[in-house]
Design an enzyme around this catalytic site. Structure first.
Site, PDB file in Angstrom:
ATOM      1  N   ALA A  96      55.955  48.225  58.747  1.00  9.76           N
ATOM      2  CA  ALA A  96      56.342  48.948  57.524  1.00  9.76           C
ATOM      3  C   ALA A  96      57.744  48.540  57.099  1.00  9.76           C
ATOM      4  O   ALA A  96      58.648  48.411  57.932  1.00  9.76           O
ATOM      5  CB  ALA A  96      56.312  50.454  57.781  1.00  9.76           C
ATOM      6  N   GLU A 124      44.191  46.453  62.548  1.00 13.57           N
ATOM      7  CA  GLU A 124      43.307  46.944  61.499  1.00 13.57           C
ATOM      8  C   GLU A 124      44.122  47.099  60.226  1.00 13.57           C
ATOM      9  O   GLU A 124      45.274  47.517  60.289  1.00 13.57           O
ATOM     10  CB  GLU A 124      42.739  48.326  61.860  1.00 13.57           C
ATOM     11  CG  GLU A 124      41.558  48.268  62.781  1.00 13.57           C
ATOM     12  CD  GLU A 124      41.799  49.074  64.037  1.00 13.57           C
ATOM     13  OE1 GLU A 124      42.798  49.809  64.086  1.00 13.57           O
ATOM     14  OE2 GLU A 124      40.999  48.937  64.968  1.00 13.57           O
ATOM     15  N   ASN A 161      44.541  46.509  51.016  1.00 16.74           N
ATOM     16  CA  ASN A 161      45.976  46.266  51.224  1.00 16.74           C
ATOM     17  C   ASN A 161      46.294  44.764  51.148  1.00 16.74           C
ATOM     18  O   ASN A 161      46.532  44.095  52.162  1.00 16.74           O
ATOM     19  CB  ASN A 161      46.408  46.854  52.574  1.00 16.74           C
ATOM     20  CG  ASN A 161      47.918  46.923  52.703  1.00 16.74           C
ATOM     21  OD1 ASN A 161      48.640  46.273  51.937  1.00 16.74           O
ATOM     22  ND2 ASN A 161      48.402  47.700  53.660  1.00 16.74           N
ATOM     23  N   TYR A 190      49.572  38.954  57.065  1.00 15.25           N
ATOM     24  CA  TYR A 190      48.928  38.625  58.342  1.00 15.25           C
ATOM     25  C   TYR A 190      48.239  37.249  58.287  1.00 15.25           C
ATOM     26  O   TYR A 190      48.271  36.498  59.261  1.00 15.25           O
ATOM     27  CB  TYR A 190      47.911  39.704  58.727  1.00 15.25           C
ATOM     28  CG  TYR A 190      48.528  41.080  58.910  1.00 15.25           C
ATOM     29  CD1 TYR A 190      49.718  41.242  59.626  1.00 15.25           C
ATOM     30  CD2 TYR A 190      47.941  42.229  58.376  1.00 15.25           C
ATOM     31  CE1 TYR A 190      50.290  42.493  59.789  1.00 15.25           C
ATOM     32  CE2 TYR A 190      48.510  43.483  58.538  1.00 15.25           C
ATOM     33  CZ  TYR A 190      49.691  43.607  59.241  1.00 15.25           C
ATOM     34  OH  TYR A 190      50.257  44.848  59.395  1.00 15.25           O
TER      35      TYR A 190
HETATM   36  C1  LIG Z   1      53.022  44.886  53.918  1.00  8.58           C
HETATM   37  C2  LIG Z   1      54.560  44.979  54.052  1.00  8.58           C
HETATM   38  C3  LIG Z   1      54.876  45.354  55.496  1.00  8.58           C
HETATM   39  C4  LIG Z   1      55.168  43.604  53.703  1.00  8.58           C
HETATM   40  O1  LIG Z   1      56.577  43.678  53.939  1.00  8.58           O
HETATM   41  P1  LIG Z   1      57.597  42.619  53.282  1.00  8.58           P
HETATM   42  O2  LIG Z   1      58.845  42.637  54.095  1.00  8.58           O
HETATM   43  O3  LIG Z   1      57.705  42.873  51.832  1.00  8.58           O
HETATM   44  O4  LIG Z   1      56.799  41.259  53.518  1.00  8.58           O
HETATM   45  P2  LIG Z   1      57.428  39.775  53.533  1.00  8.58           P
HETATM   46  O5  LIG Z   1      58.544  39.709  52.528  1.00  8.58           O
HETATM   47  O6  LIG Z   1      57.719  39.376  54.911  1.00  8.58           O
HETATM   48  O7  LIG Z   1      56.192  38.952  52.955  1.00  8.58           O
HETATM   49  C5  LIG Z   1      55.572  37.904  53.687  1.00  8.58           C
HETATM   50  C6  LIG Z   1      54.374  37.407  52.907  1.00  8.58           C
HETATM   51  O8  LIG Z   1      53.408  38.458  52.776  1.00  8.58           O
HETATM   52  C7  LIG Z   1      52.799  38.380  51.468  1.00  8.58           C
HETATM   53  N1  LIG Z   1      53.159  39.582  50.690  1.00  8.58           N
HETATM   54  C8  LIG Z   1      54.068  40.539  50.986  1.00  8.58           C
HETATM   55  N2  LIG Z   1      54.074  41.491  50.032  1.00  8.58           N
HETATM   56  C9  LIG Z   1      53.165  41.135  49.125  1.00  8.58           C
HETATM   57  C10 LIG Z   1      52.707  41.717  47.904  1.00  8.58           C
HETATM   58  N3  LIG Z   1      53.212  42.871  47.440  1.00  8.58           N
HETATM   59  N4  LIG Z   1      51.734  41.081  47.221  1.00  8.58           N
HETATM   60  C11 LIG Z   1      51.209  39.931  47.667  1.00  8.58           C
HETATM   61  N5  LIG Z   1      51.604  39.303  48.823  1.00  8.58           N
HETATM   62  C12 LIG Z   1      52.564  39.908  49.530  1.00  8.58           C
HETATM   63  C13 LIG Z   1      53.346  37.146  50.825  1.00  8.58           C
HETATM   64  O9  LIG Z   1      52.509  36.078  51.193  1.00  8.58           O
HETATM   65  C14 LIG Z   1      54.707  37.013  51.484  1.00  8.58           C
HETATM   66  O10 LIG Z   1      55.235  35.713  51.493  1.00  8.58           O
HETATM   67  P3  LIG Z   1      56.111  35.200  50.221  1.00  8.58           P
HETATM   68  O11 LIG Z   1      57.085  36.288  49.892  1.00  8.58           O
HETATM   69  O12 LIG Z   1      56.761  33.952  50.746  1.00  8.58           O
HETATM   70  O13 LIG Z   1      55.135  34.985  49.116  1.00  8.58           O
HETATM   71  C15 LIG Z   1      55.148  46.033  53.050  1.00  8.58           C
HETATM   72  O14 LIG Z   1      54.625  45.807  51.762  1.00  8.58           O
HETATM   73  C16 LIG Z   1      54.859  47.480  53.440  1.00  8.58           C
HETATM   74  O15 LIG Z   1      55.612  48.094  54.186  1.00  8.58           O
HETATM   75  N6  LIG Z   1      53.741  48.037  52.930  1.00  8.58           N
HETATM   76  C17 LIG Z   1      53.389  49.448  53.227  1.00  8.58           C
HETATM   77  C18 LIG Z   1      52.982  49.606  54.676  1.00  8.58           C
HETATM   78  C19 LIG Z   1      51.796  48.736  55.045  1.00  8.58           C
HETATM   79  O16 LIG Z   1      50.821  48.646  54.302  1.00  8.58           O
HETATM   80  N7  LIG Z   1      51.856  48.120  56.243  1.00  8.58           N
HETATM   81  C20 LIG Z   1      50.793  47.325  56.772  1.00  8.58           C
HETATM   82  C21 LIG Z   1      49.873  48.207  57.536  1.00  8.58           C
HETATM   83  S1  LIG Z   1      48.492  47.323  58.211  1.00  8.58           S
END
Ligand SMILES: CC(C)(COP(=O)(O)OP(=O)(O)OC[C@H]1O[C@@H](n2cnc3c(N)ncnc32)[C@H](O)[C@@H]1OP(=O)(O)O)[C@@H](O)C(=O)NCCC(=O)NCCS
Length: 155
Positions: A76, A109, A114, A121
């Site tokens: 997160a 999972e 999402n 992943y």
């Molecule tokens: C999913 C989450 C953890 C990603 O965190 P983040 O720090 O923004 O992710 P990163 O910057 O490391 O992104 C890595 C890659 O993931 C993908 N990605 C991340 N956010 C994305 C978005 N909103 N839409 C599409 N691709 C996305 C991209 O491929 C990205 O690479 P890029 O920026 O070079 O294109 C964040 O959106 C979050 O906390 N979401 C809510 C909680 C959640 O759903 N957790 C996962 C539970 S299984």
């Protein structure tokens, strides 16, 4: 974004982790769950990303080591810190810690809808291997089961 420190989670982080969870998930974990994970679960590895200037916790990630498998519990990132590769950096550290504990494959999972998490992943070589229908009780959404295996290993 500069001055971000990725480190092992400590008891002092529990409040911030619980608060962050409320911002990120429809069914957040309680403070007590984080406390138990960090203090009482010998199989758990939790890491956080801390803003070195403000001390704010920008994200956390966790994994359980179960024999030679790593089960990712959660990743997160606080909404204002997203798209700065914080999740990627935390995941990199988590997977490397898991591997040094003897883990040879990791699973998780994720909600079918999402896309952000699935894309994150997939970038780490996780692949969909199954579906748990209606797994998430709040909206009956399916969970995709993803695995990351060393090349050559098969399910
Ligand atoms: C999913 C989450 C953890 C990603 O965190 P983040 O720090 O923004 O992710 P990163 O910057 O490391 O992104 C890595 C890659 O993931 C993908 N990605 C991340 N956010 C994305 C978005 N909103 N839409 C599409 N691709 C996305 C991209 O491929 C990205 O690479 P890029 O920026 O070079 O294109 C964040 O959106 C979050 O906390 N979401 C809510 C909680 C959640 O759903 N957790 C996962 C539970 S299984």
């Amino acid at each position: 974004m500069t001055d971000l420190l990725i480190r092992e989670a400590e008891i002092k982080d529990v409040d911030a982790m619980a608060e962050l969870d409320k911002l990120c998930f429809a069914v957040p974990w309680s403070r007590q769950s984080f406390y138990s994970e960090i203090t009482q679960n010998p199989r758990a590895i939790y890491i956080v990303c801390e803003n070195g200037e403000t001390g704010e916790i920008a994200g956390y990630a966790g994994l359980w080591v179960i024999l030679d498998e790593g089960h990712i519990t959660n990743v997160a990132v606080r909404p204002t810190y997203r798209r700065h590769h914080i999740a990627s950096r935390m995941l990199e550290m988590l997977l490397s810690c898991a591997e040094s504990c003897g883990v040879t494959a990791e699973t998780l999972e994720v909600r079918r809808s999402n896309n952000a998490a699935i894309s994150l992943y997939t970038g780490f070589d996780f692949h969909k291997e199954g579906v748990r229908n209606g797994y998430y009780e709040d909206n009956n959404e399916d969970a995709l089961i993803m695995w990351r295996r060393k090349s050559g290993d098969r399910a």
